[in-house]
Design a protein around this motif. Structure first.
Motif, PDB file in Angstrom:
ATOM      1  N   ASP A 127      -4.181  -1.876  -6.505  1.00 32.83           N
ATOM      2  CA  ASP A 127      -5.369  -2.347  -5.734  1.00 32.83           C
ATOM      3  C   ASP A 127      -4.492  -3.551  -4.805  1.00 32.83           C
ATOM      4  O   ASP A 127      -5.241  -4.474  -4.470  1.00 32.83           O
ATOM      5  CB  ASP A 127      -6.507  -2.967  -6.271  1.00 32.83           C
ATOM      6  N   GLY A 128      -3.264  -3.462  -4.176  1.00 29.73           N
ATOM      7  CA  GLY A 128      -2.572  -4.236  -3.192  1.00 29.73           C
ATOM      8  C   GLY A 128      -2.065  -5.435  -3.904  1.00 29.73           C
ATOM      9  O   GLY A 128      -1.022  -6.090  -3.406  1.00 29.73           O
ATOM     10  N   GLY A 165      11.447   2.893  -3.713  1.00 32.00           N
ATOM     11  CA  GLY A 165      10.277   3.537  -3.696  1.00 32.00           C
ATOM     12  C   GLY A 165       8.936   2.761  -4.317  1.00 32.00           C
ATOM     13  O   GLY A 165       9.383   1.324  -4.424  1.00 32.00           O
ATOM     14  N   ALA A 166       7.797   3.152  -4.444  1.00 32.46           N
ATOM     15  CA  ALA A 166       6.628   2.303  -4.875  1.00 32.46           C
ATOM     16  C   ALA A 166       5.543   3.116  -5.447  1.00 32.46           C
ATOM     17  O   ALA A 166       5.676   4.288  -4.926  1.00 32.46           O
ATOM     18  CB  ALA A 166       6.142   1.387  -3.575  1.00 32.46           C
ATOM     19  N   LEU A 167       4.950   2.661  -6.450  1.00 31.35           N
ATOM     20  CA  LEU A 167       3.856   3.143  -6.871  1.00 31.35           C
ATOM     21  C   LEU A 167       2.725   2.322  -6.367  1.00 31.35           C
ATOM     22  O   LEU A 167       2.598   1.252  -6.885  1.00 31.35           O
ATOM     23  CB  LEU A 167       3.795   3.293  -8.417  1.00 31.35           C
ATOM     24  N   ASN A 168       1.599   2.899  -5.879  1.00 34.72           N
ATOM     25  CA  ASN A 168       0.643   2.245  -5.284  1.00 34.72           C
ATOM     26  C   ASN A 168      -0.783   2.977  -5.657  1.00 34.72           C
ATOM     27  O   ASN A 168      -1.139   3.873  -5.424  1.00 34.72           O
ATOM     28  CB  ASN A 168       0.635   2.446  -3.823  1.00 34.72           C
ATOM     29  N   ILE A 169      -1.363   2.183  -6.787  1.00 38.16           N
ATOM     30  CA  ILE A 169      -2.648   2.539  -7.660  1.00 38.16           C
ATOM     31  C   ILE A 169      -3.842   1.726  -6.805  1.00 38.16           C
ATOM     32  O   ILE A 169      -3.852   0.767  -6.614  1.00 38.16           O
ATOM     33  CB  ILE A 169      -2.449   2.189  -9.142  1.00 38.16           C
ATOM     34  N   THR A 170      -4.740   3.066  -6.525  1.00 38.33           N
ATOM     35  CA  THR A 170      -5.937   2.359  -6.157  1.00 38.33           C
ATOM     36  C   THR A 170      -7.091   2.792  -7.121  1.00 38.33           C
ATOM     37  O   THR A 170      -7.140   3.944  -7.357  1.00 38.33           O
ATOM     38  CB  THR A 170      -6.343   3.145  -4.785  1.00 38.33           C
TER      39      THR A 170
END
Length: 824
Positions: A127-128, A165-170
């Protein structure tokens, strides 16, 4: 770009139930306010926030995988460790939660045990909110809406820690419409997992969401020494959110979470034995025979061990955040404030066998972090969109390490007369005090200029400042019937002087402090860095989009906080090794995203070439005392390859997908690397001196090895995921029965920083099946994972001291069970 369409269409689009309620259509350049509630736009396209604004996934010029919440349930991917079966370019390795690494395209974190003073290369966001340590990201997913796996450098918008890279969880946001959902899974090994969430309005401007998850499973490894099962699951998580929307243009979300895990993991034990350069009498087989010892099984996939030290991996993770979005008309102002913590309480058996060599090895840690981010993003009213912002981050880590040697340590670790005297090392103890403080500040900006209706140019720039400081002290002591002393960095010279040079007493004392060396040092690091990128994208047609990008990125320099190698006097440390230079990254990428046949067929392609100078790698210089190794800068590495993602949905009754990655990742230049086990343990030679062939008992070992041109560890050249689902309506009520399959394949990879003949992990494939019935918001299905009971290792390691013992961590065997879920 990746598995989202095959996986989410498989899970959602194939259902006879109506599709998810359409959210407000979000096209590239549209408003950036409060995008977290948007998952599918009015055209049925997946909506992501990879560039910090709501955009459709097929048009965003980034290589990206999107894995939906329902897919996570269907595949049993309830933690980051299980995601790599859905995203071929993602790799996850863990010998325990603290010693975990997330890599993308083979890059991210050095392969080996964790060093508190270094950065990861894959950013993890929920969540950012940025999570500062991979270990603090190993919680169970609670009420997740989607996971975006962004491949390639993301430094402009996501920061210095995203060179690969990135893991972006919402997570699912609070709703102003009452809703609830529950899920229950049961399976073999007494597996039980329960999830629940409830959401609804408190007032017309205030909504709340409460979520929880609990997982319990018996272990898959039997420890015959303690009578306990290892690799068990005991996980509990809670998450709460409150959304306040006083106006249509302003929202504030206050969130908090708490997670606790109490597994008995992560056990590594006998896998095989390989010859080293040690004399035959000092290699594993002879050493074990001297004690009359044999492991309970020579087949690691019997899943039995006799580890005699305490095993534990308890961790507690939690935090709070406040996210504000204020629509100012031309732009949206976003603020993300967060505080998080991670408490780690481990216990390990670092000799990996049932003999008292290392009886205690643990590094309890407490991490605290605070972050504040401000972003101003245009709302897409002109041809020039922008995002500008500032980011502040502070992290502290305190670690209290300890290591204790047992009665068998002298014979395993020493040579000469002292090897036959258990008291030389029995009870030898190192007590470590480690602290770390990191403050980071950045300003950044990203533009998206629509030169024409089809052509877009998107440059970005980020300026970052890092300051790191640390403290490391190791106090060494022993107290048994024959020896007693306390050695610190200050009194080692005096203790040596008390023993005449050349005497047996002096040799014994040097053996003791070389095994566990007293040290104290206070490293410092600070630097400014500039990173940037530029992307050109072109819309060839409505459903054909191409892009080309270049990124100049970096991973912050670091400080070594796991002990340093001894200097030439063997009484002090080499202070030239206490800091590590930043990595310098140049990355090129070409991509094409396409859909055909009324979007029934999706084919996305990406080719990449990444070069990293001053690559941060784990080395140990064959030093027994530096059990965990330390970081140094290798010359250069390169990762190049291509990825493809495809899905085919000929009808509502059938969905198919195939995703793959080819990754060629090598050390371009690494001339002073640690040698593999087959070349270690012999008589040390000076650089350039004469050495003997690998595995020559009693031979001469090089001081270091040139592994230029060899493959990076942990990387399969080929990785694939594939599967599909078929369904059939039942009656006229809208229900359906379905059968799904998800498979994955990885070719062989090295499990040692320097490739070794003993530590290659063979390629393997996994098959997961599910069959069930669903109607509307009700779903029940049976599942089997690793259906063909594939035996494979998650990782292989070497026993300290070049004995030749290779230990492994077997992955889960076949599991099966059933899941039932319902939304209300």
């Amino acid at each position: 770009m990746l598995a989202h369409l095959p996986l989410i269409l498989l899970a959602q689009g194939a259902a006879a139930a109506p599709p998810p309620e359409p959210a407000q259509a979000a096209q590239p350049g549209q408003r950036a306010s409060d995008p977290t509630q948007q998952t599918v736009d009015g055209n049925g396209d997946i909506v992501v926030t990879a560039r910090r604004r709501a955009e459709t996934e097929q048009t965003v010029p980034i290589a990206i995988s999107v894995i939906g919440g329902r897919t996570l349930t269907d595949t049993g991917a309830f933690s980051v460790s299980r995601l790599q079966q859905q995203a071929p370019s993602l790799q996850f390795y863990s010998s325990n939660p603290r010693n975990s690494a997330i890599n993308i395209r083979g890059l991210g974190a050095p392969f080996g045990l964790t060093n508190d003073g270094i950065e990861q290369g894959v950013g993890f966001y929920i969540d950012g909110v940025y999570i500062g340590r991979v270990g603090a990201a190993t919680f169970d997913f609670v009420d997740v809406e989607r996971i975006e796996v962004l491949r390639g450098p993301q430094g402009t918008l996501y920061g210095k820690n995203t060179t690969s890279g990135a893991l972006n969880i919402t997570t699912r946001a609070p709703s102003f419409s009452p809703e609830a959902q529950g899920e229950l899974s049961i399976g073999n090994y007494d597996f039980v997992q329960a999830k629940a969430s409830v959401s609804g309005p408190i007032t017309d401007k205030l909504a709340i969401r409460l979520s929880s998850s609990a997982t319990r499973r018996n272990g898959t490894i039997d420890n015959v020494a303690s009578g306990t099962d290892l690799h068990r699951l005991r996980n509990l998580g809670f998450r709460g959110q409150v959304l306040y929307k006083p106006t249509d243009g302003l929202s504030l979300t206050l969130a908090g979470d708490f997670n606790v895990q109490k597994p008995l993991c992560c056990a590594q034990f006998y896998a095989r034995v390989g010859a080293t350069q040690r004399p035959v009498a000092r290699q594993y087989n002879a050493l074990a025979a001297a004690f009359g010892y044999a492991p309970p099984s020579l087949d690691p996939f019997d899943r039995v061990t006799d580890l005699d030290a305490r095993i534990n991996s308890r961790q507690e993770i939690g935090g709070a955040s406040l996210v504000a979005n204020w629509d100012l008309g031309p732009a949206t102002l976003t603020s993300v404030s967060a505080w998080r913590y991670w408490d780690w309480q481990p216990a390990n058996d670092r000799d990996f066998i049932g003999l008292p060599i290392t009886t205690v090895s643990q590094n309890p840690s407490q991490q605290r972090q605070f972050s504040q981010e401000f972003r101003l993003a245009s709302n897409g009213t002109n041809r020039l969109d922008y995002t500008v912002g500032a980011f502040l981050f502070n992290q502290t880590i305190n670690t209290q390490g300890s290591q204790v040697q047992g009665a068998a340590a002298s014979r395993f670790l020493l040579s000469g007369a002292d090897a036959a005297n258990p008291n030389v090392l029995n009870g030898l103890t190192s007590t470590n005090t480690i602290s770390f403080d990191n403050t980071s500040f950045a300003v950044f900006g990203k533009l998206n200029w629509a030169v024409t209706d089809r052509l877009h140019i998107a440059p970005g720039l980020r300026v970052n400042y890092d300051r790191k400081s640390g403290f490391y002290e190791s106090v060494v002591s022993i107290a048994n019937s024959q020896y007693s002393f306390v050695a610190t960095a200050d009194n080692v010279a005096a203790l040596l002087a008390a023993n005449p040079a050349g005497s047996a007493a002096r040799t014994t004392f040097q053996n003791q402090i070389n095994t566990l060396a007293p040290q104290r040092y206070s490293p410092r690091f600070s630097a400014w860095n500039v990173s940037g990128d530029v992307t050109l994208s072109y819309d060839f047609a409505r459903d054909i989009h191409g892009y080309a990008s270049y990124a100049k990125s970096f991973k912050s320099g670091g400080i070594n906080l796991s002990g340093l190698p001894l200097n030439s006097t063997s009484t002090g440390v080499d202070l030239t090794t206490q800091t590590v230079k930043p990595e310098k990254v140049d990355a090129f990428e070409l991509g094409l995203k396409t859909q055909f046949l009324d979007r029934r067929v999706t084919l996305n392609l990406a080719a990449f070439w990444t070069e990293i100078g001053d690559y941060q790698a784990t080395v140990n210089n064959n030093a027994i005392n530096v059990i965990r190794g330390y970081l140094a800068n290798a010359g250069k590495v390169r990762s190049r390859g291509f990825e493809f993602d495809s899905s085919f949905r000929p009808s509502k009754r059938l969905s198919l997908y195939v995703n793959g990655a080819y990754t060629d990742a090598k050390y371009v230049r690494f001339t002073n690397a640690p040698c593999p086990p087959e070349l270690s343990g012999g008589t040390a030679t000076a650089p350039g001196g004469v050495t003997d062939p690998a595995g020559t008992a009693g031979g001469r070992s090089p001081a270091f090895c040139d592994i230029s041109g060899q493959r990076l560890p942990g990387i399969s050249k080929w990785s694939l995921s594939f599967g599909g689902e078929v369904n059939k309506p039942v009656g006229s009520s809208g229900g359906q029965v379905y059968l799904g399959y998800d498979g994955s394949y990885r070719s062989r990879f090295s499990s040692n920083p320097s490739p070794s003949a003993y530590t290659w992990i063979d390629g393997y494939s996994l098959s997961n099946f599910r069959a069930g019935y669903r109607k509307g918001d009700f779903n029940v299905f049976a599942w089997v994972r690793n259906a063909f009971d594939q035996d494979y290792f998650e990782l292989l390691s070497t026993q300290s001291g070049s004995t030749g013992l290779i230990v492994g961590q077997p992955a889960d065997p076949r599991t099966f069970g059933a899941t039932i879920s319902r939304k209300f």
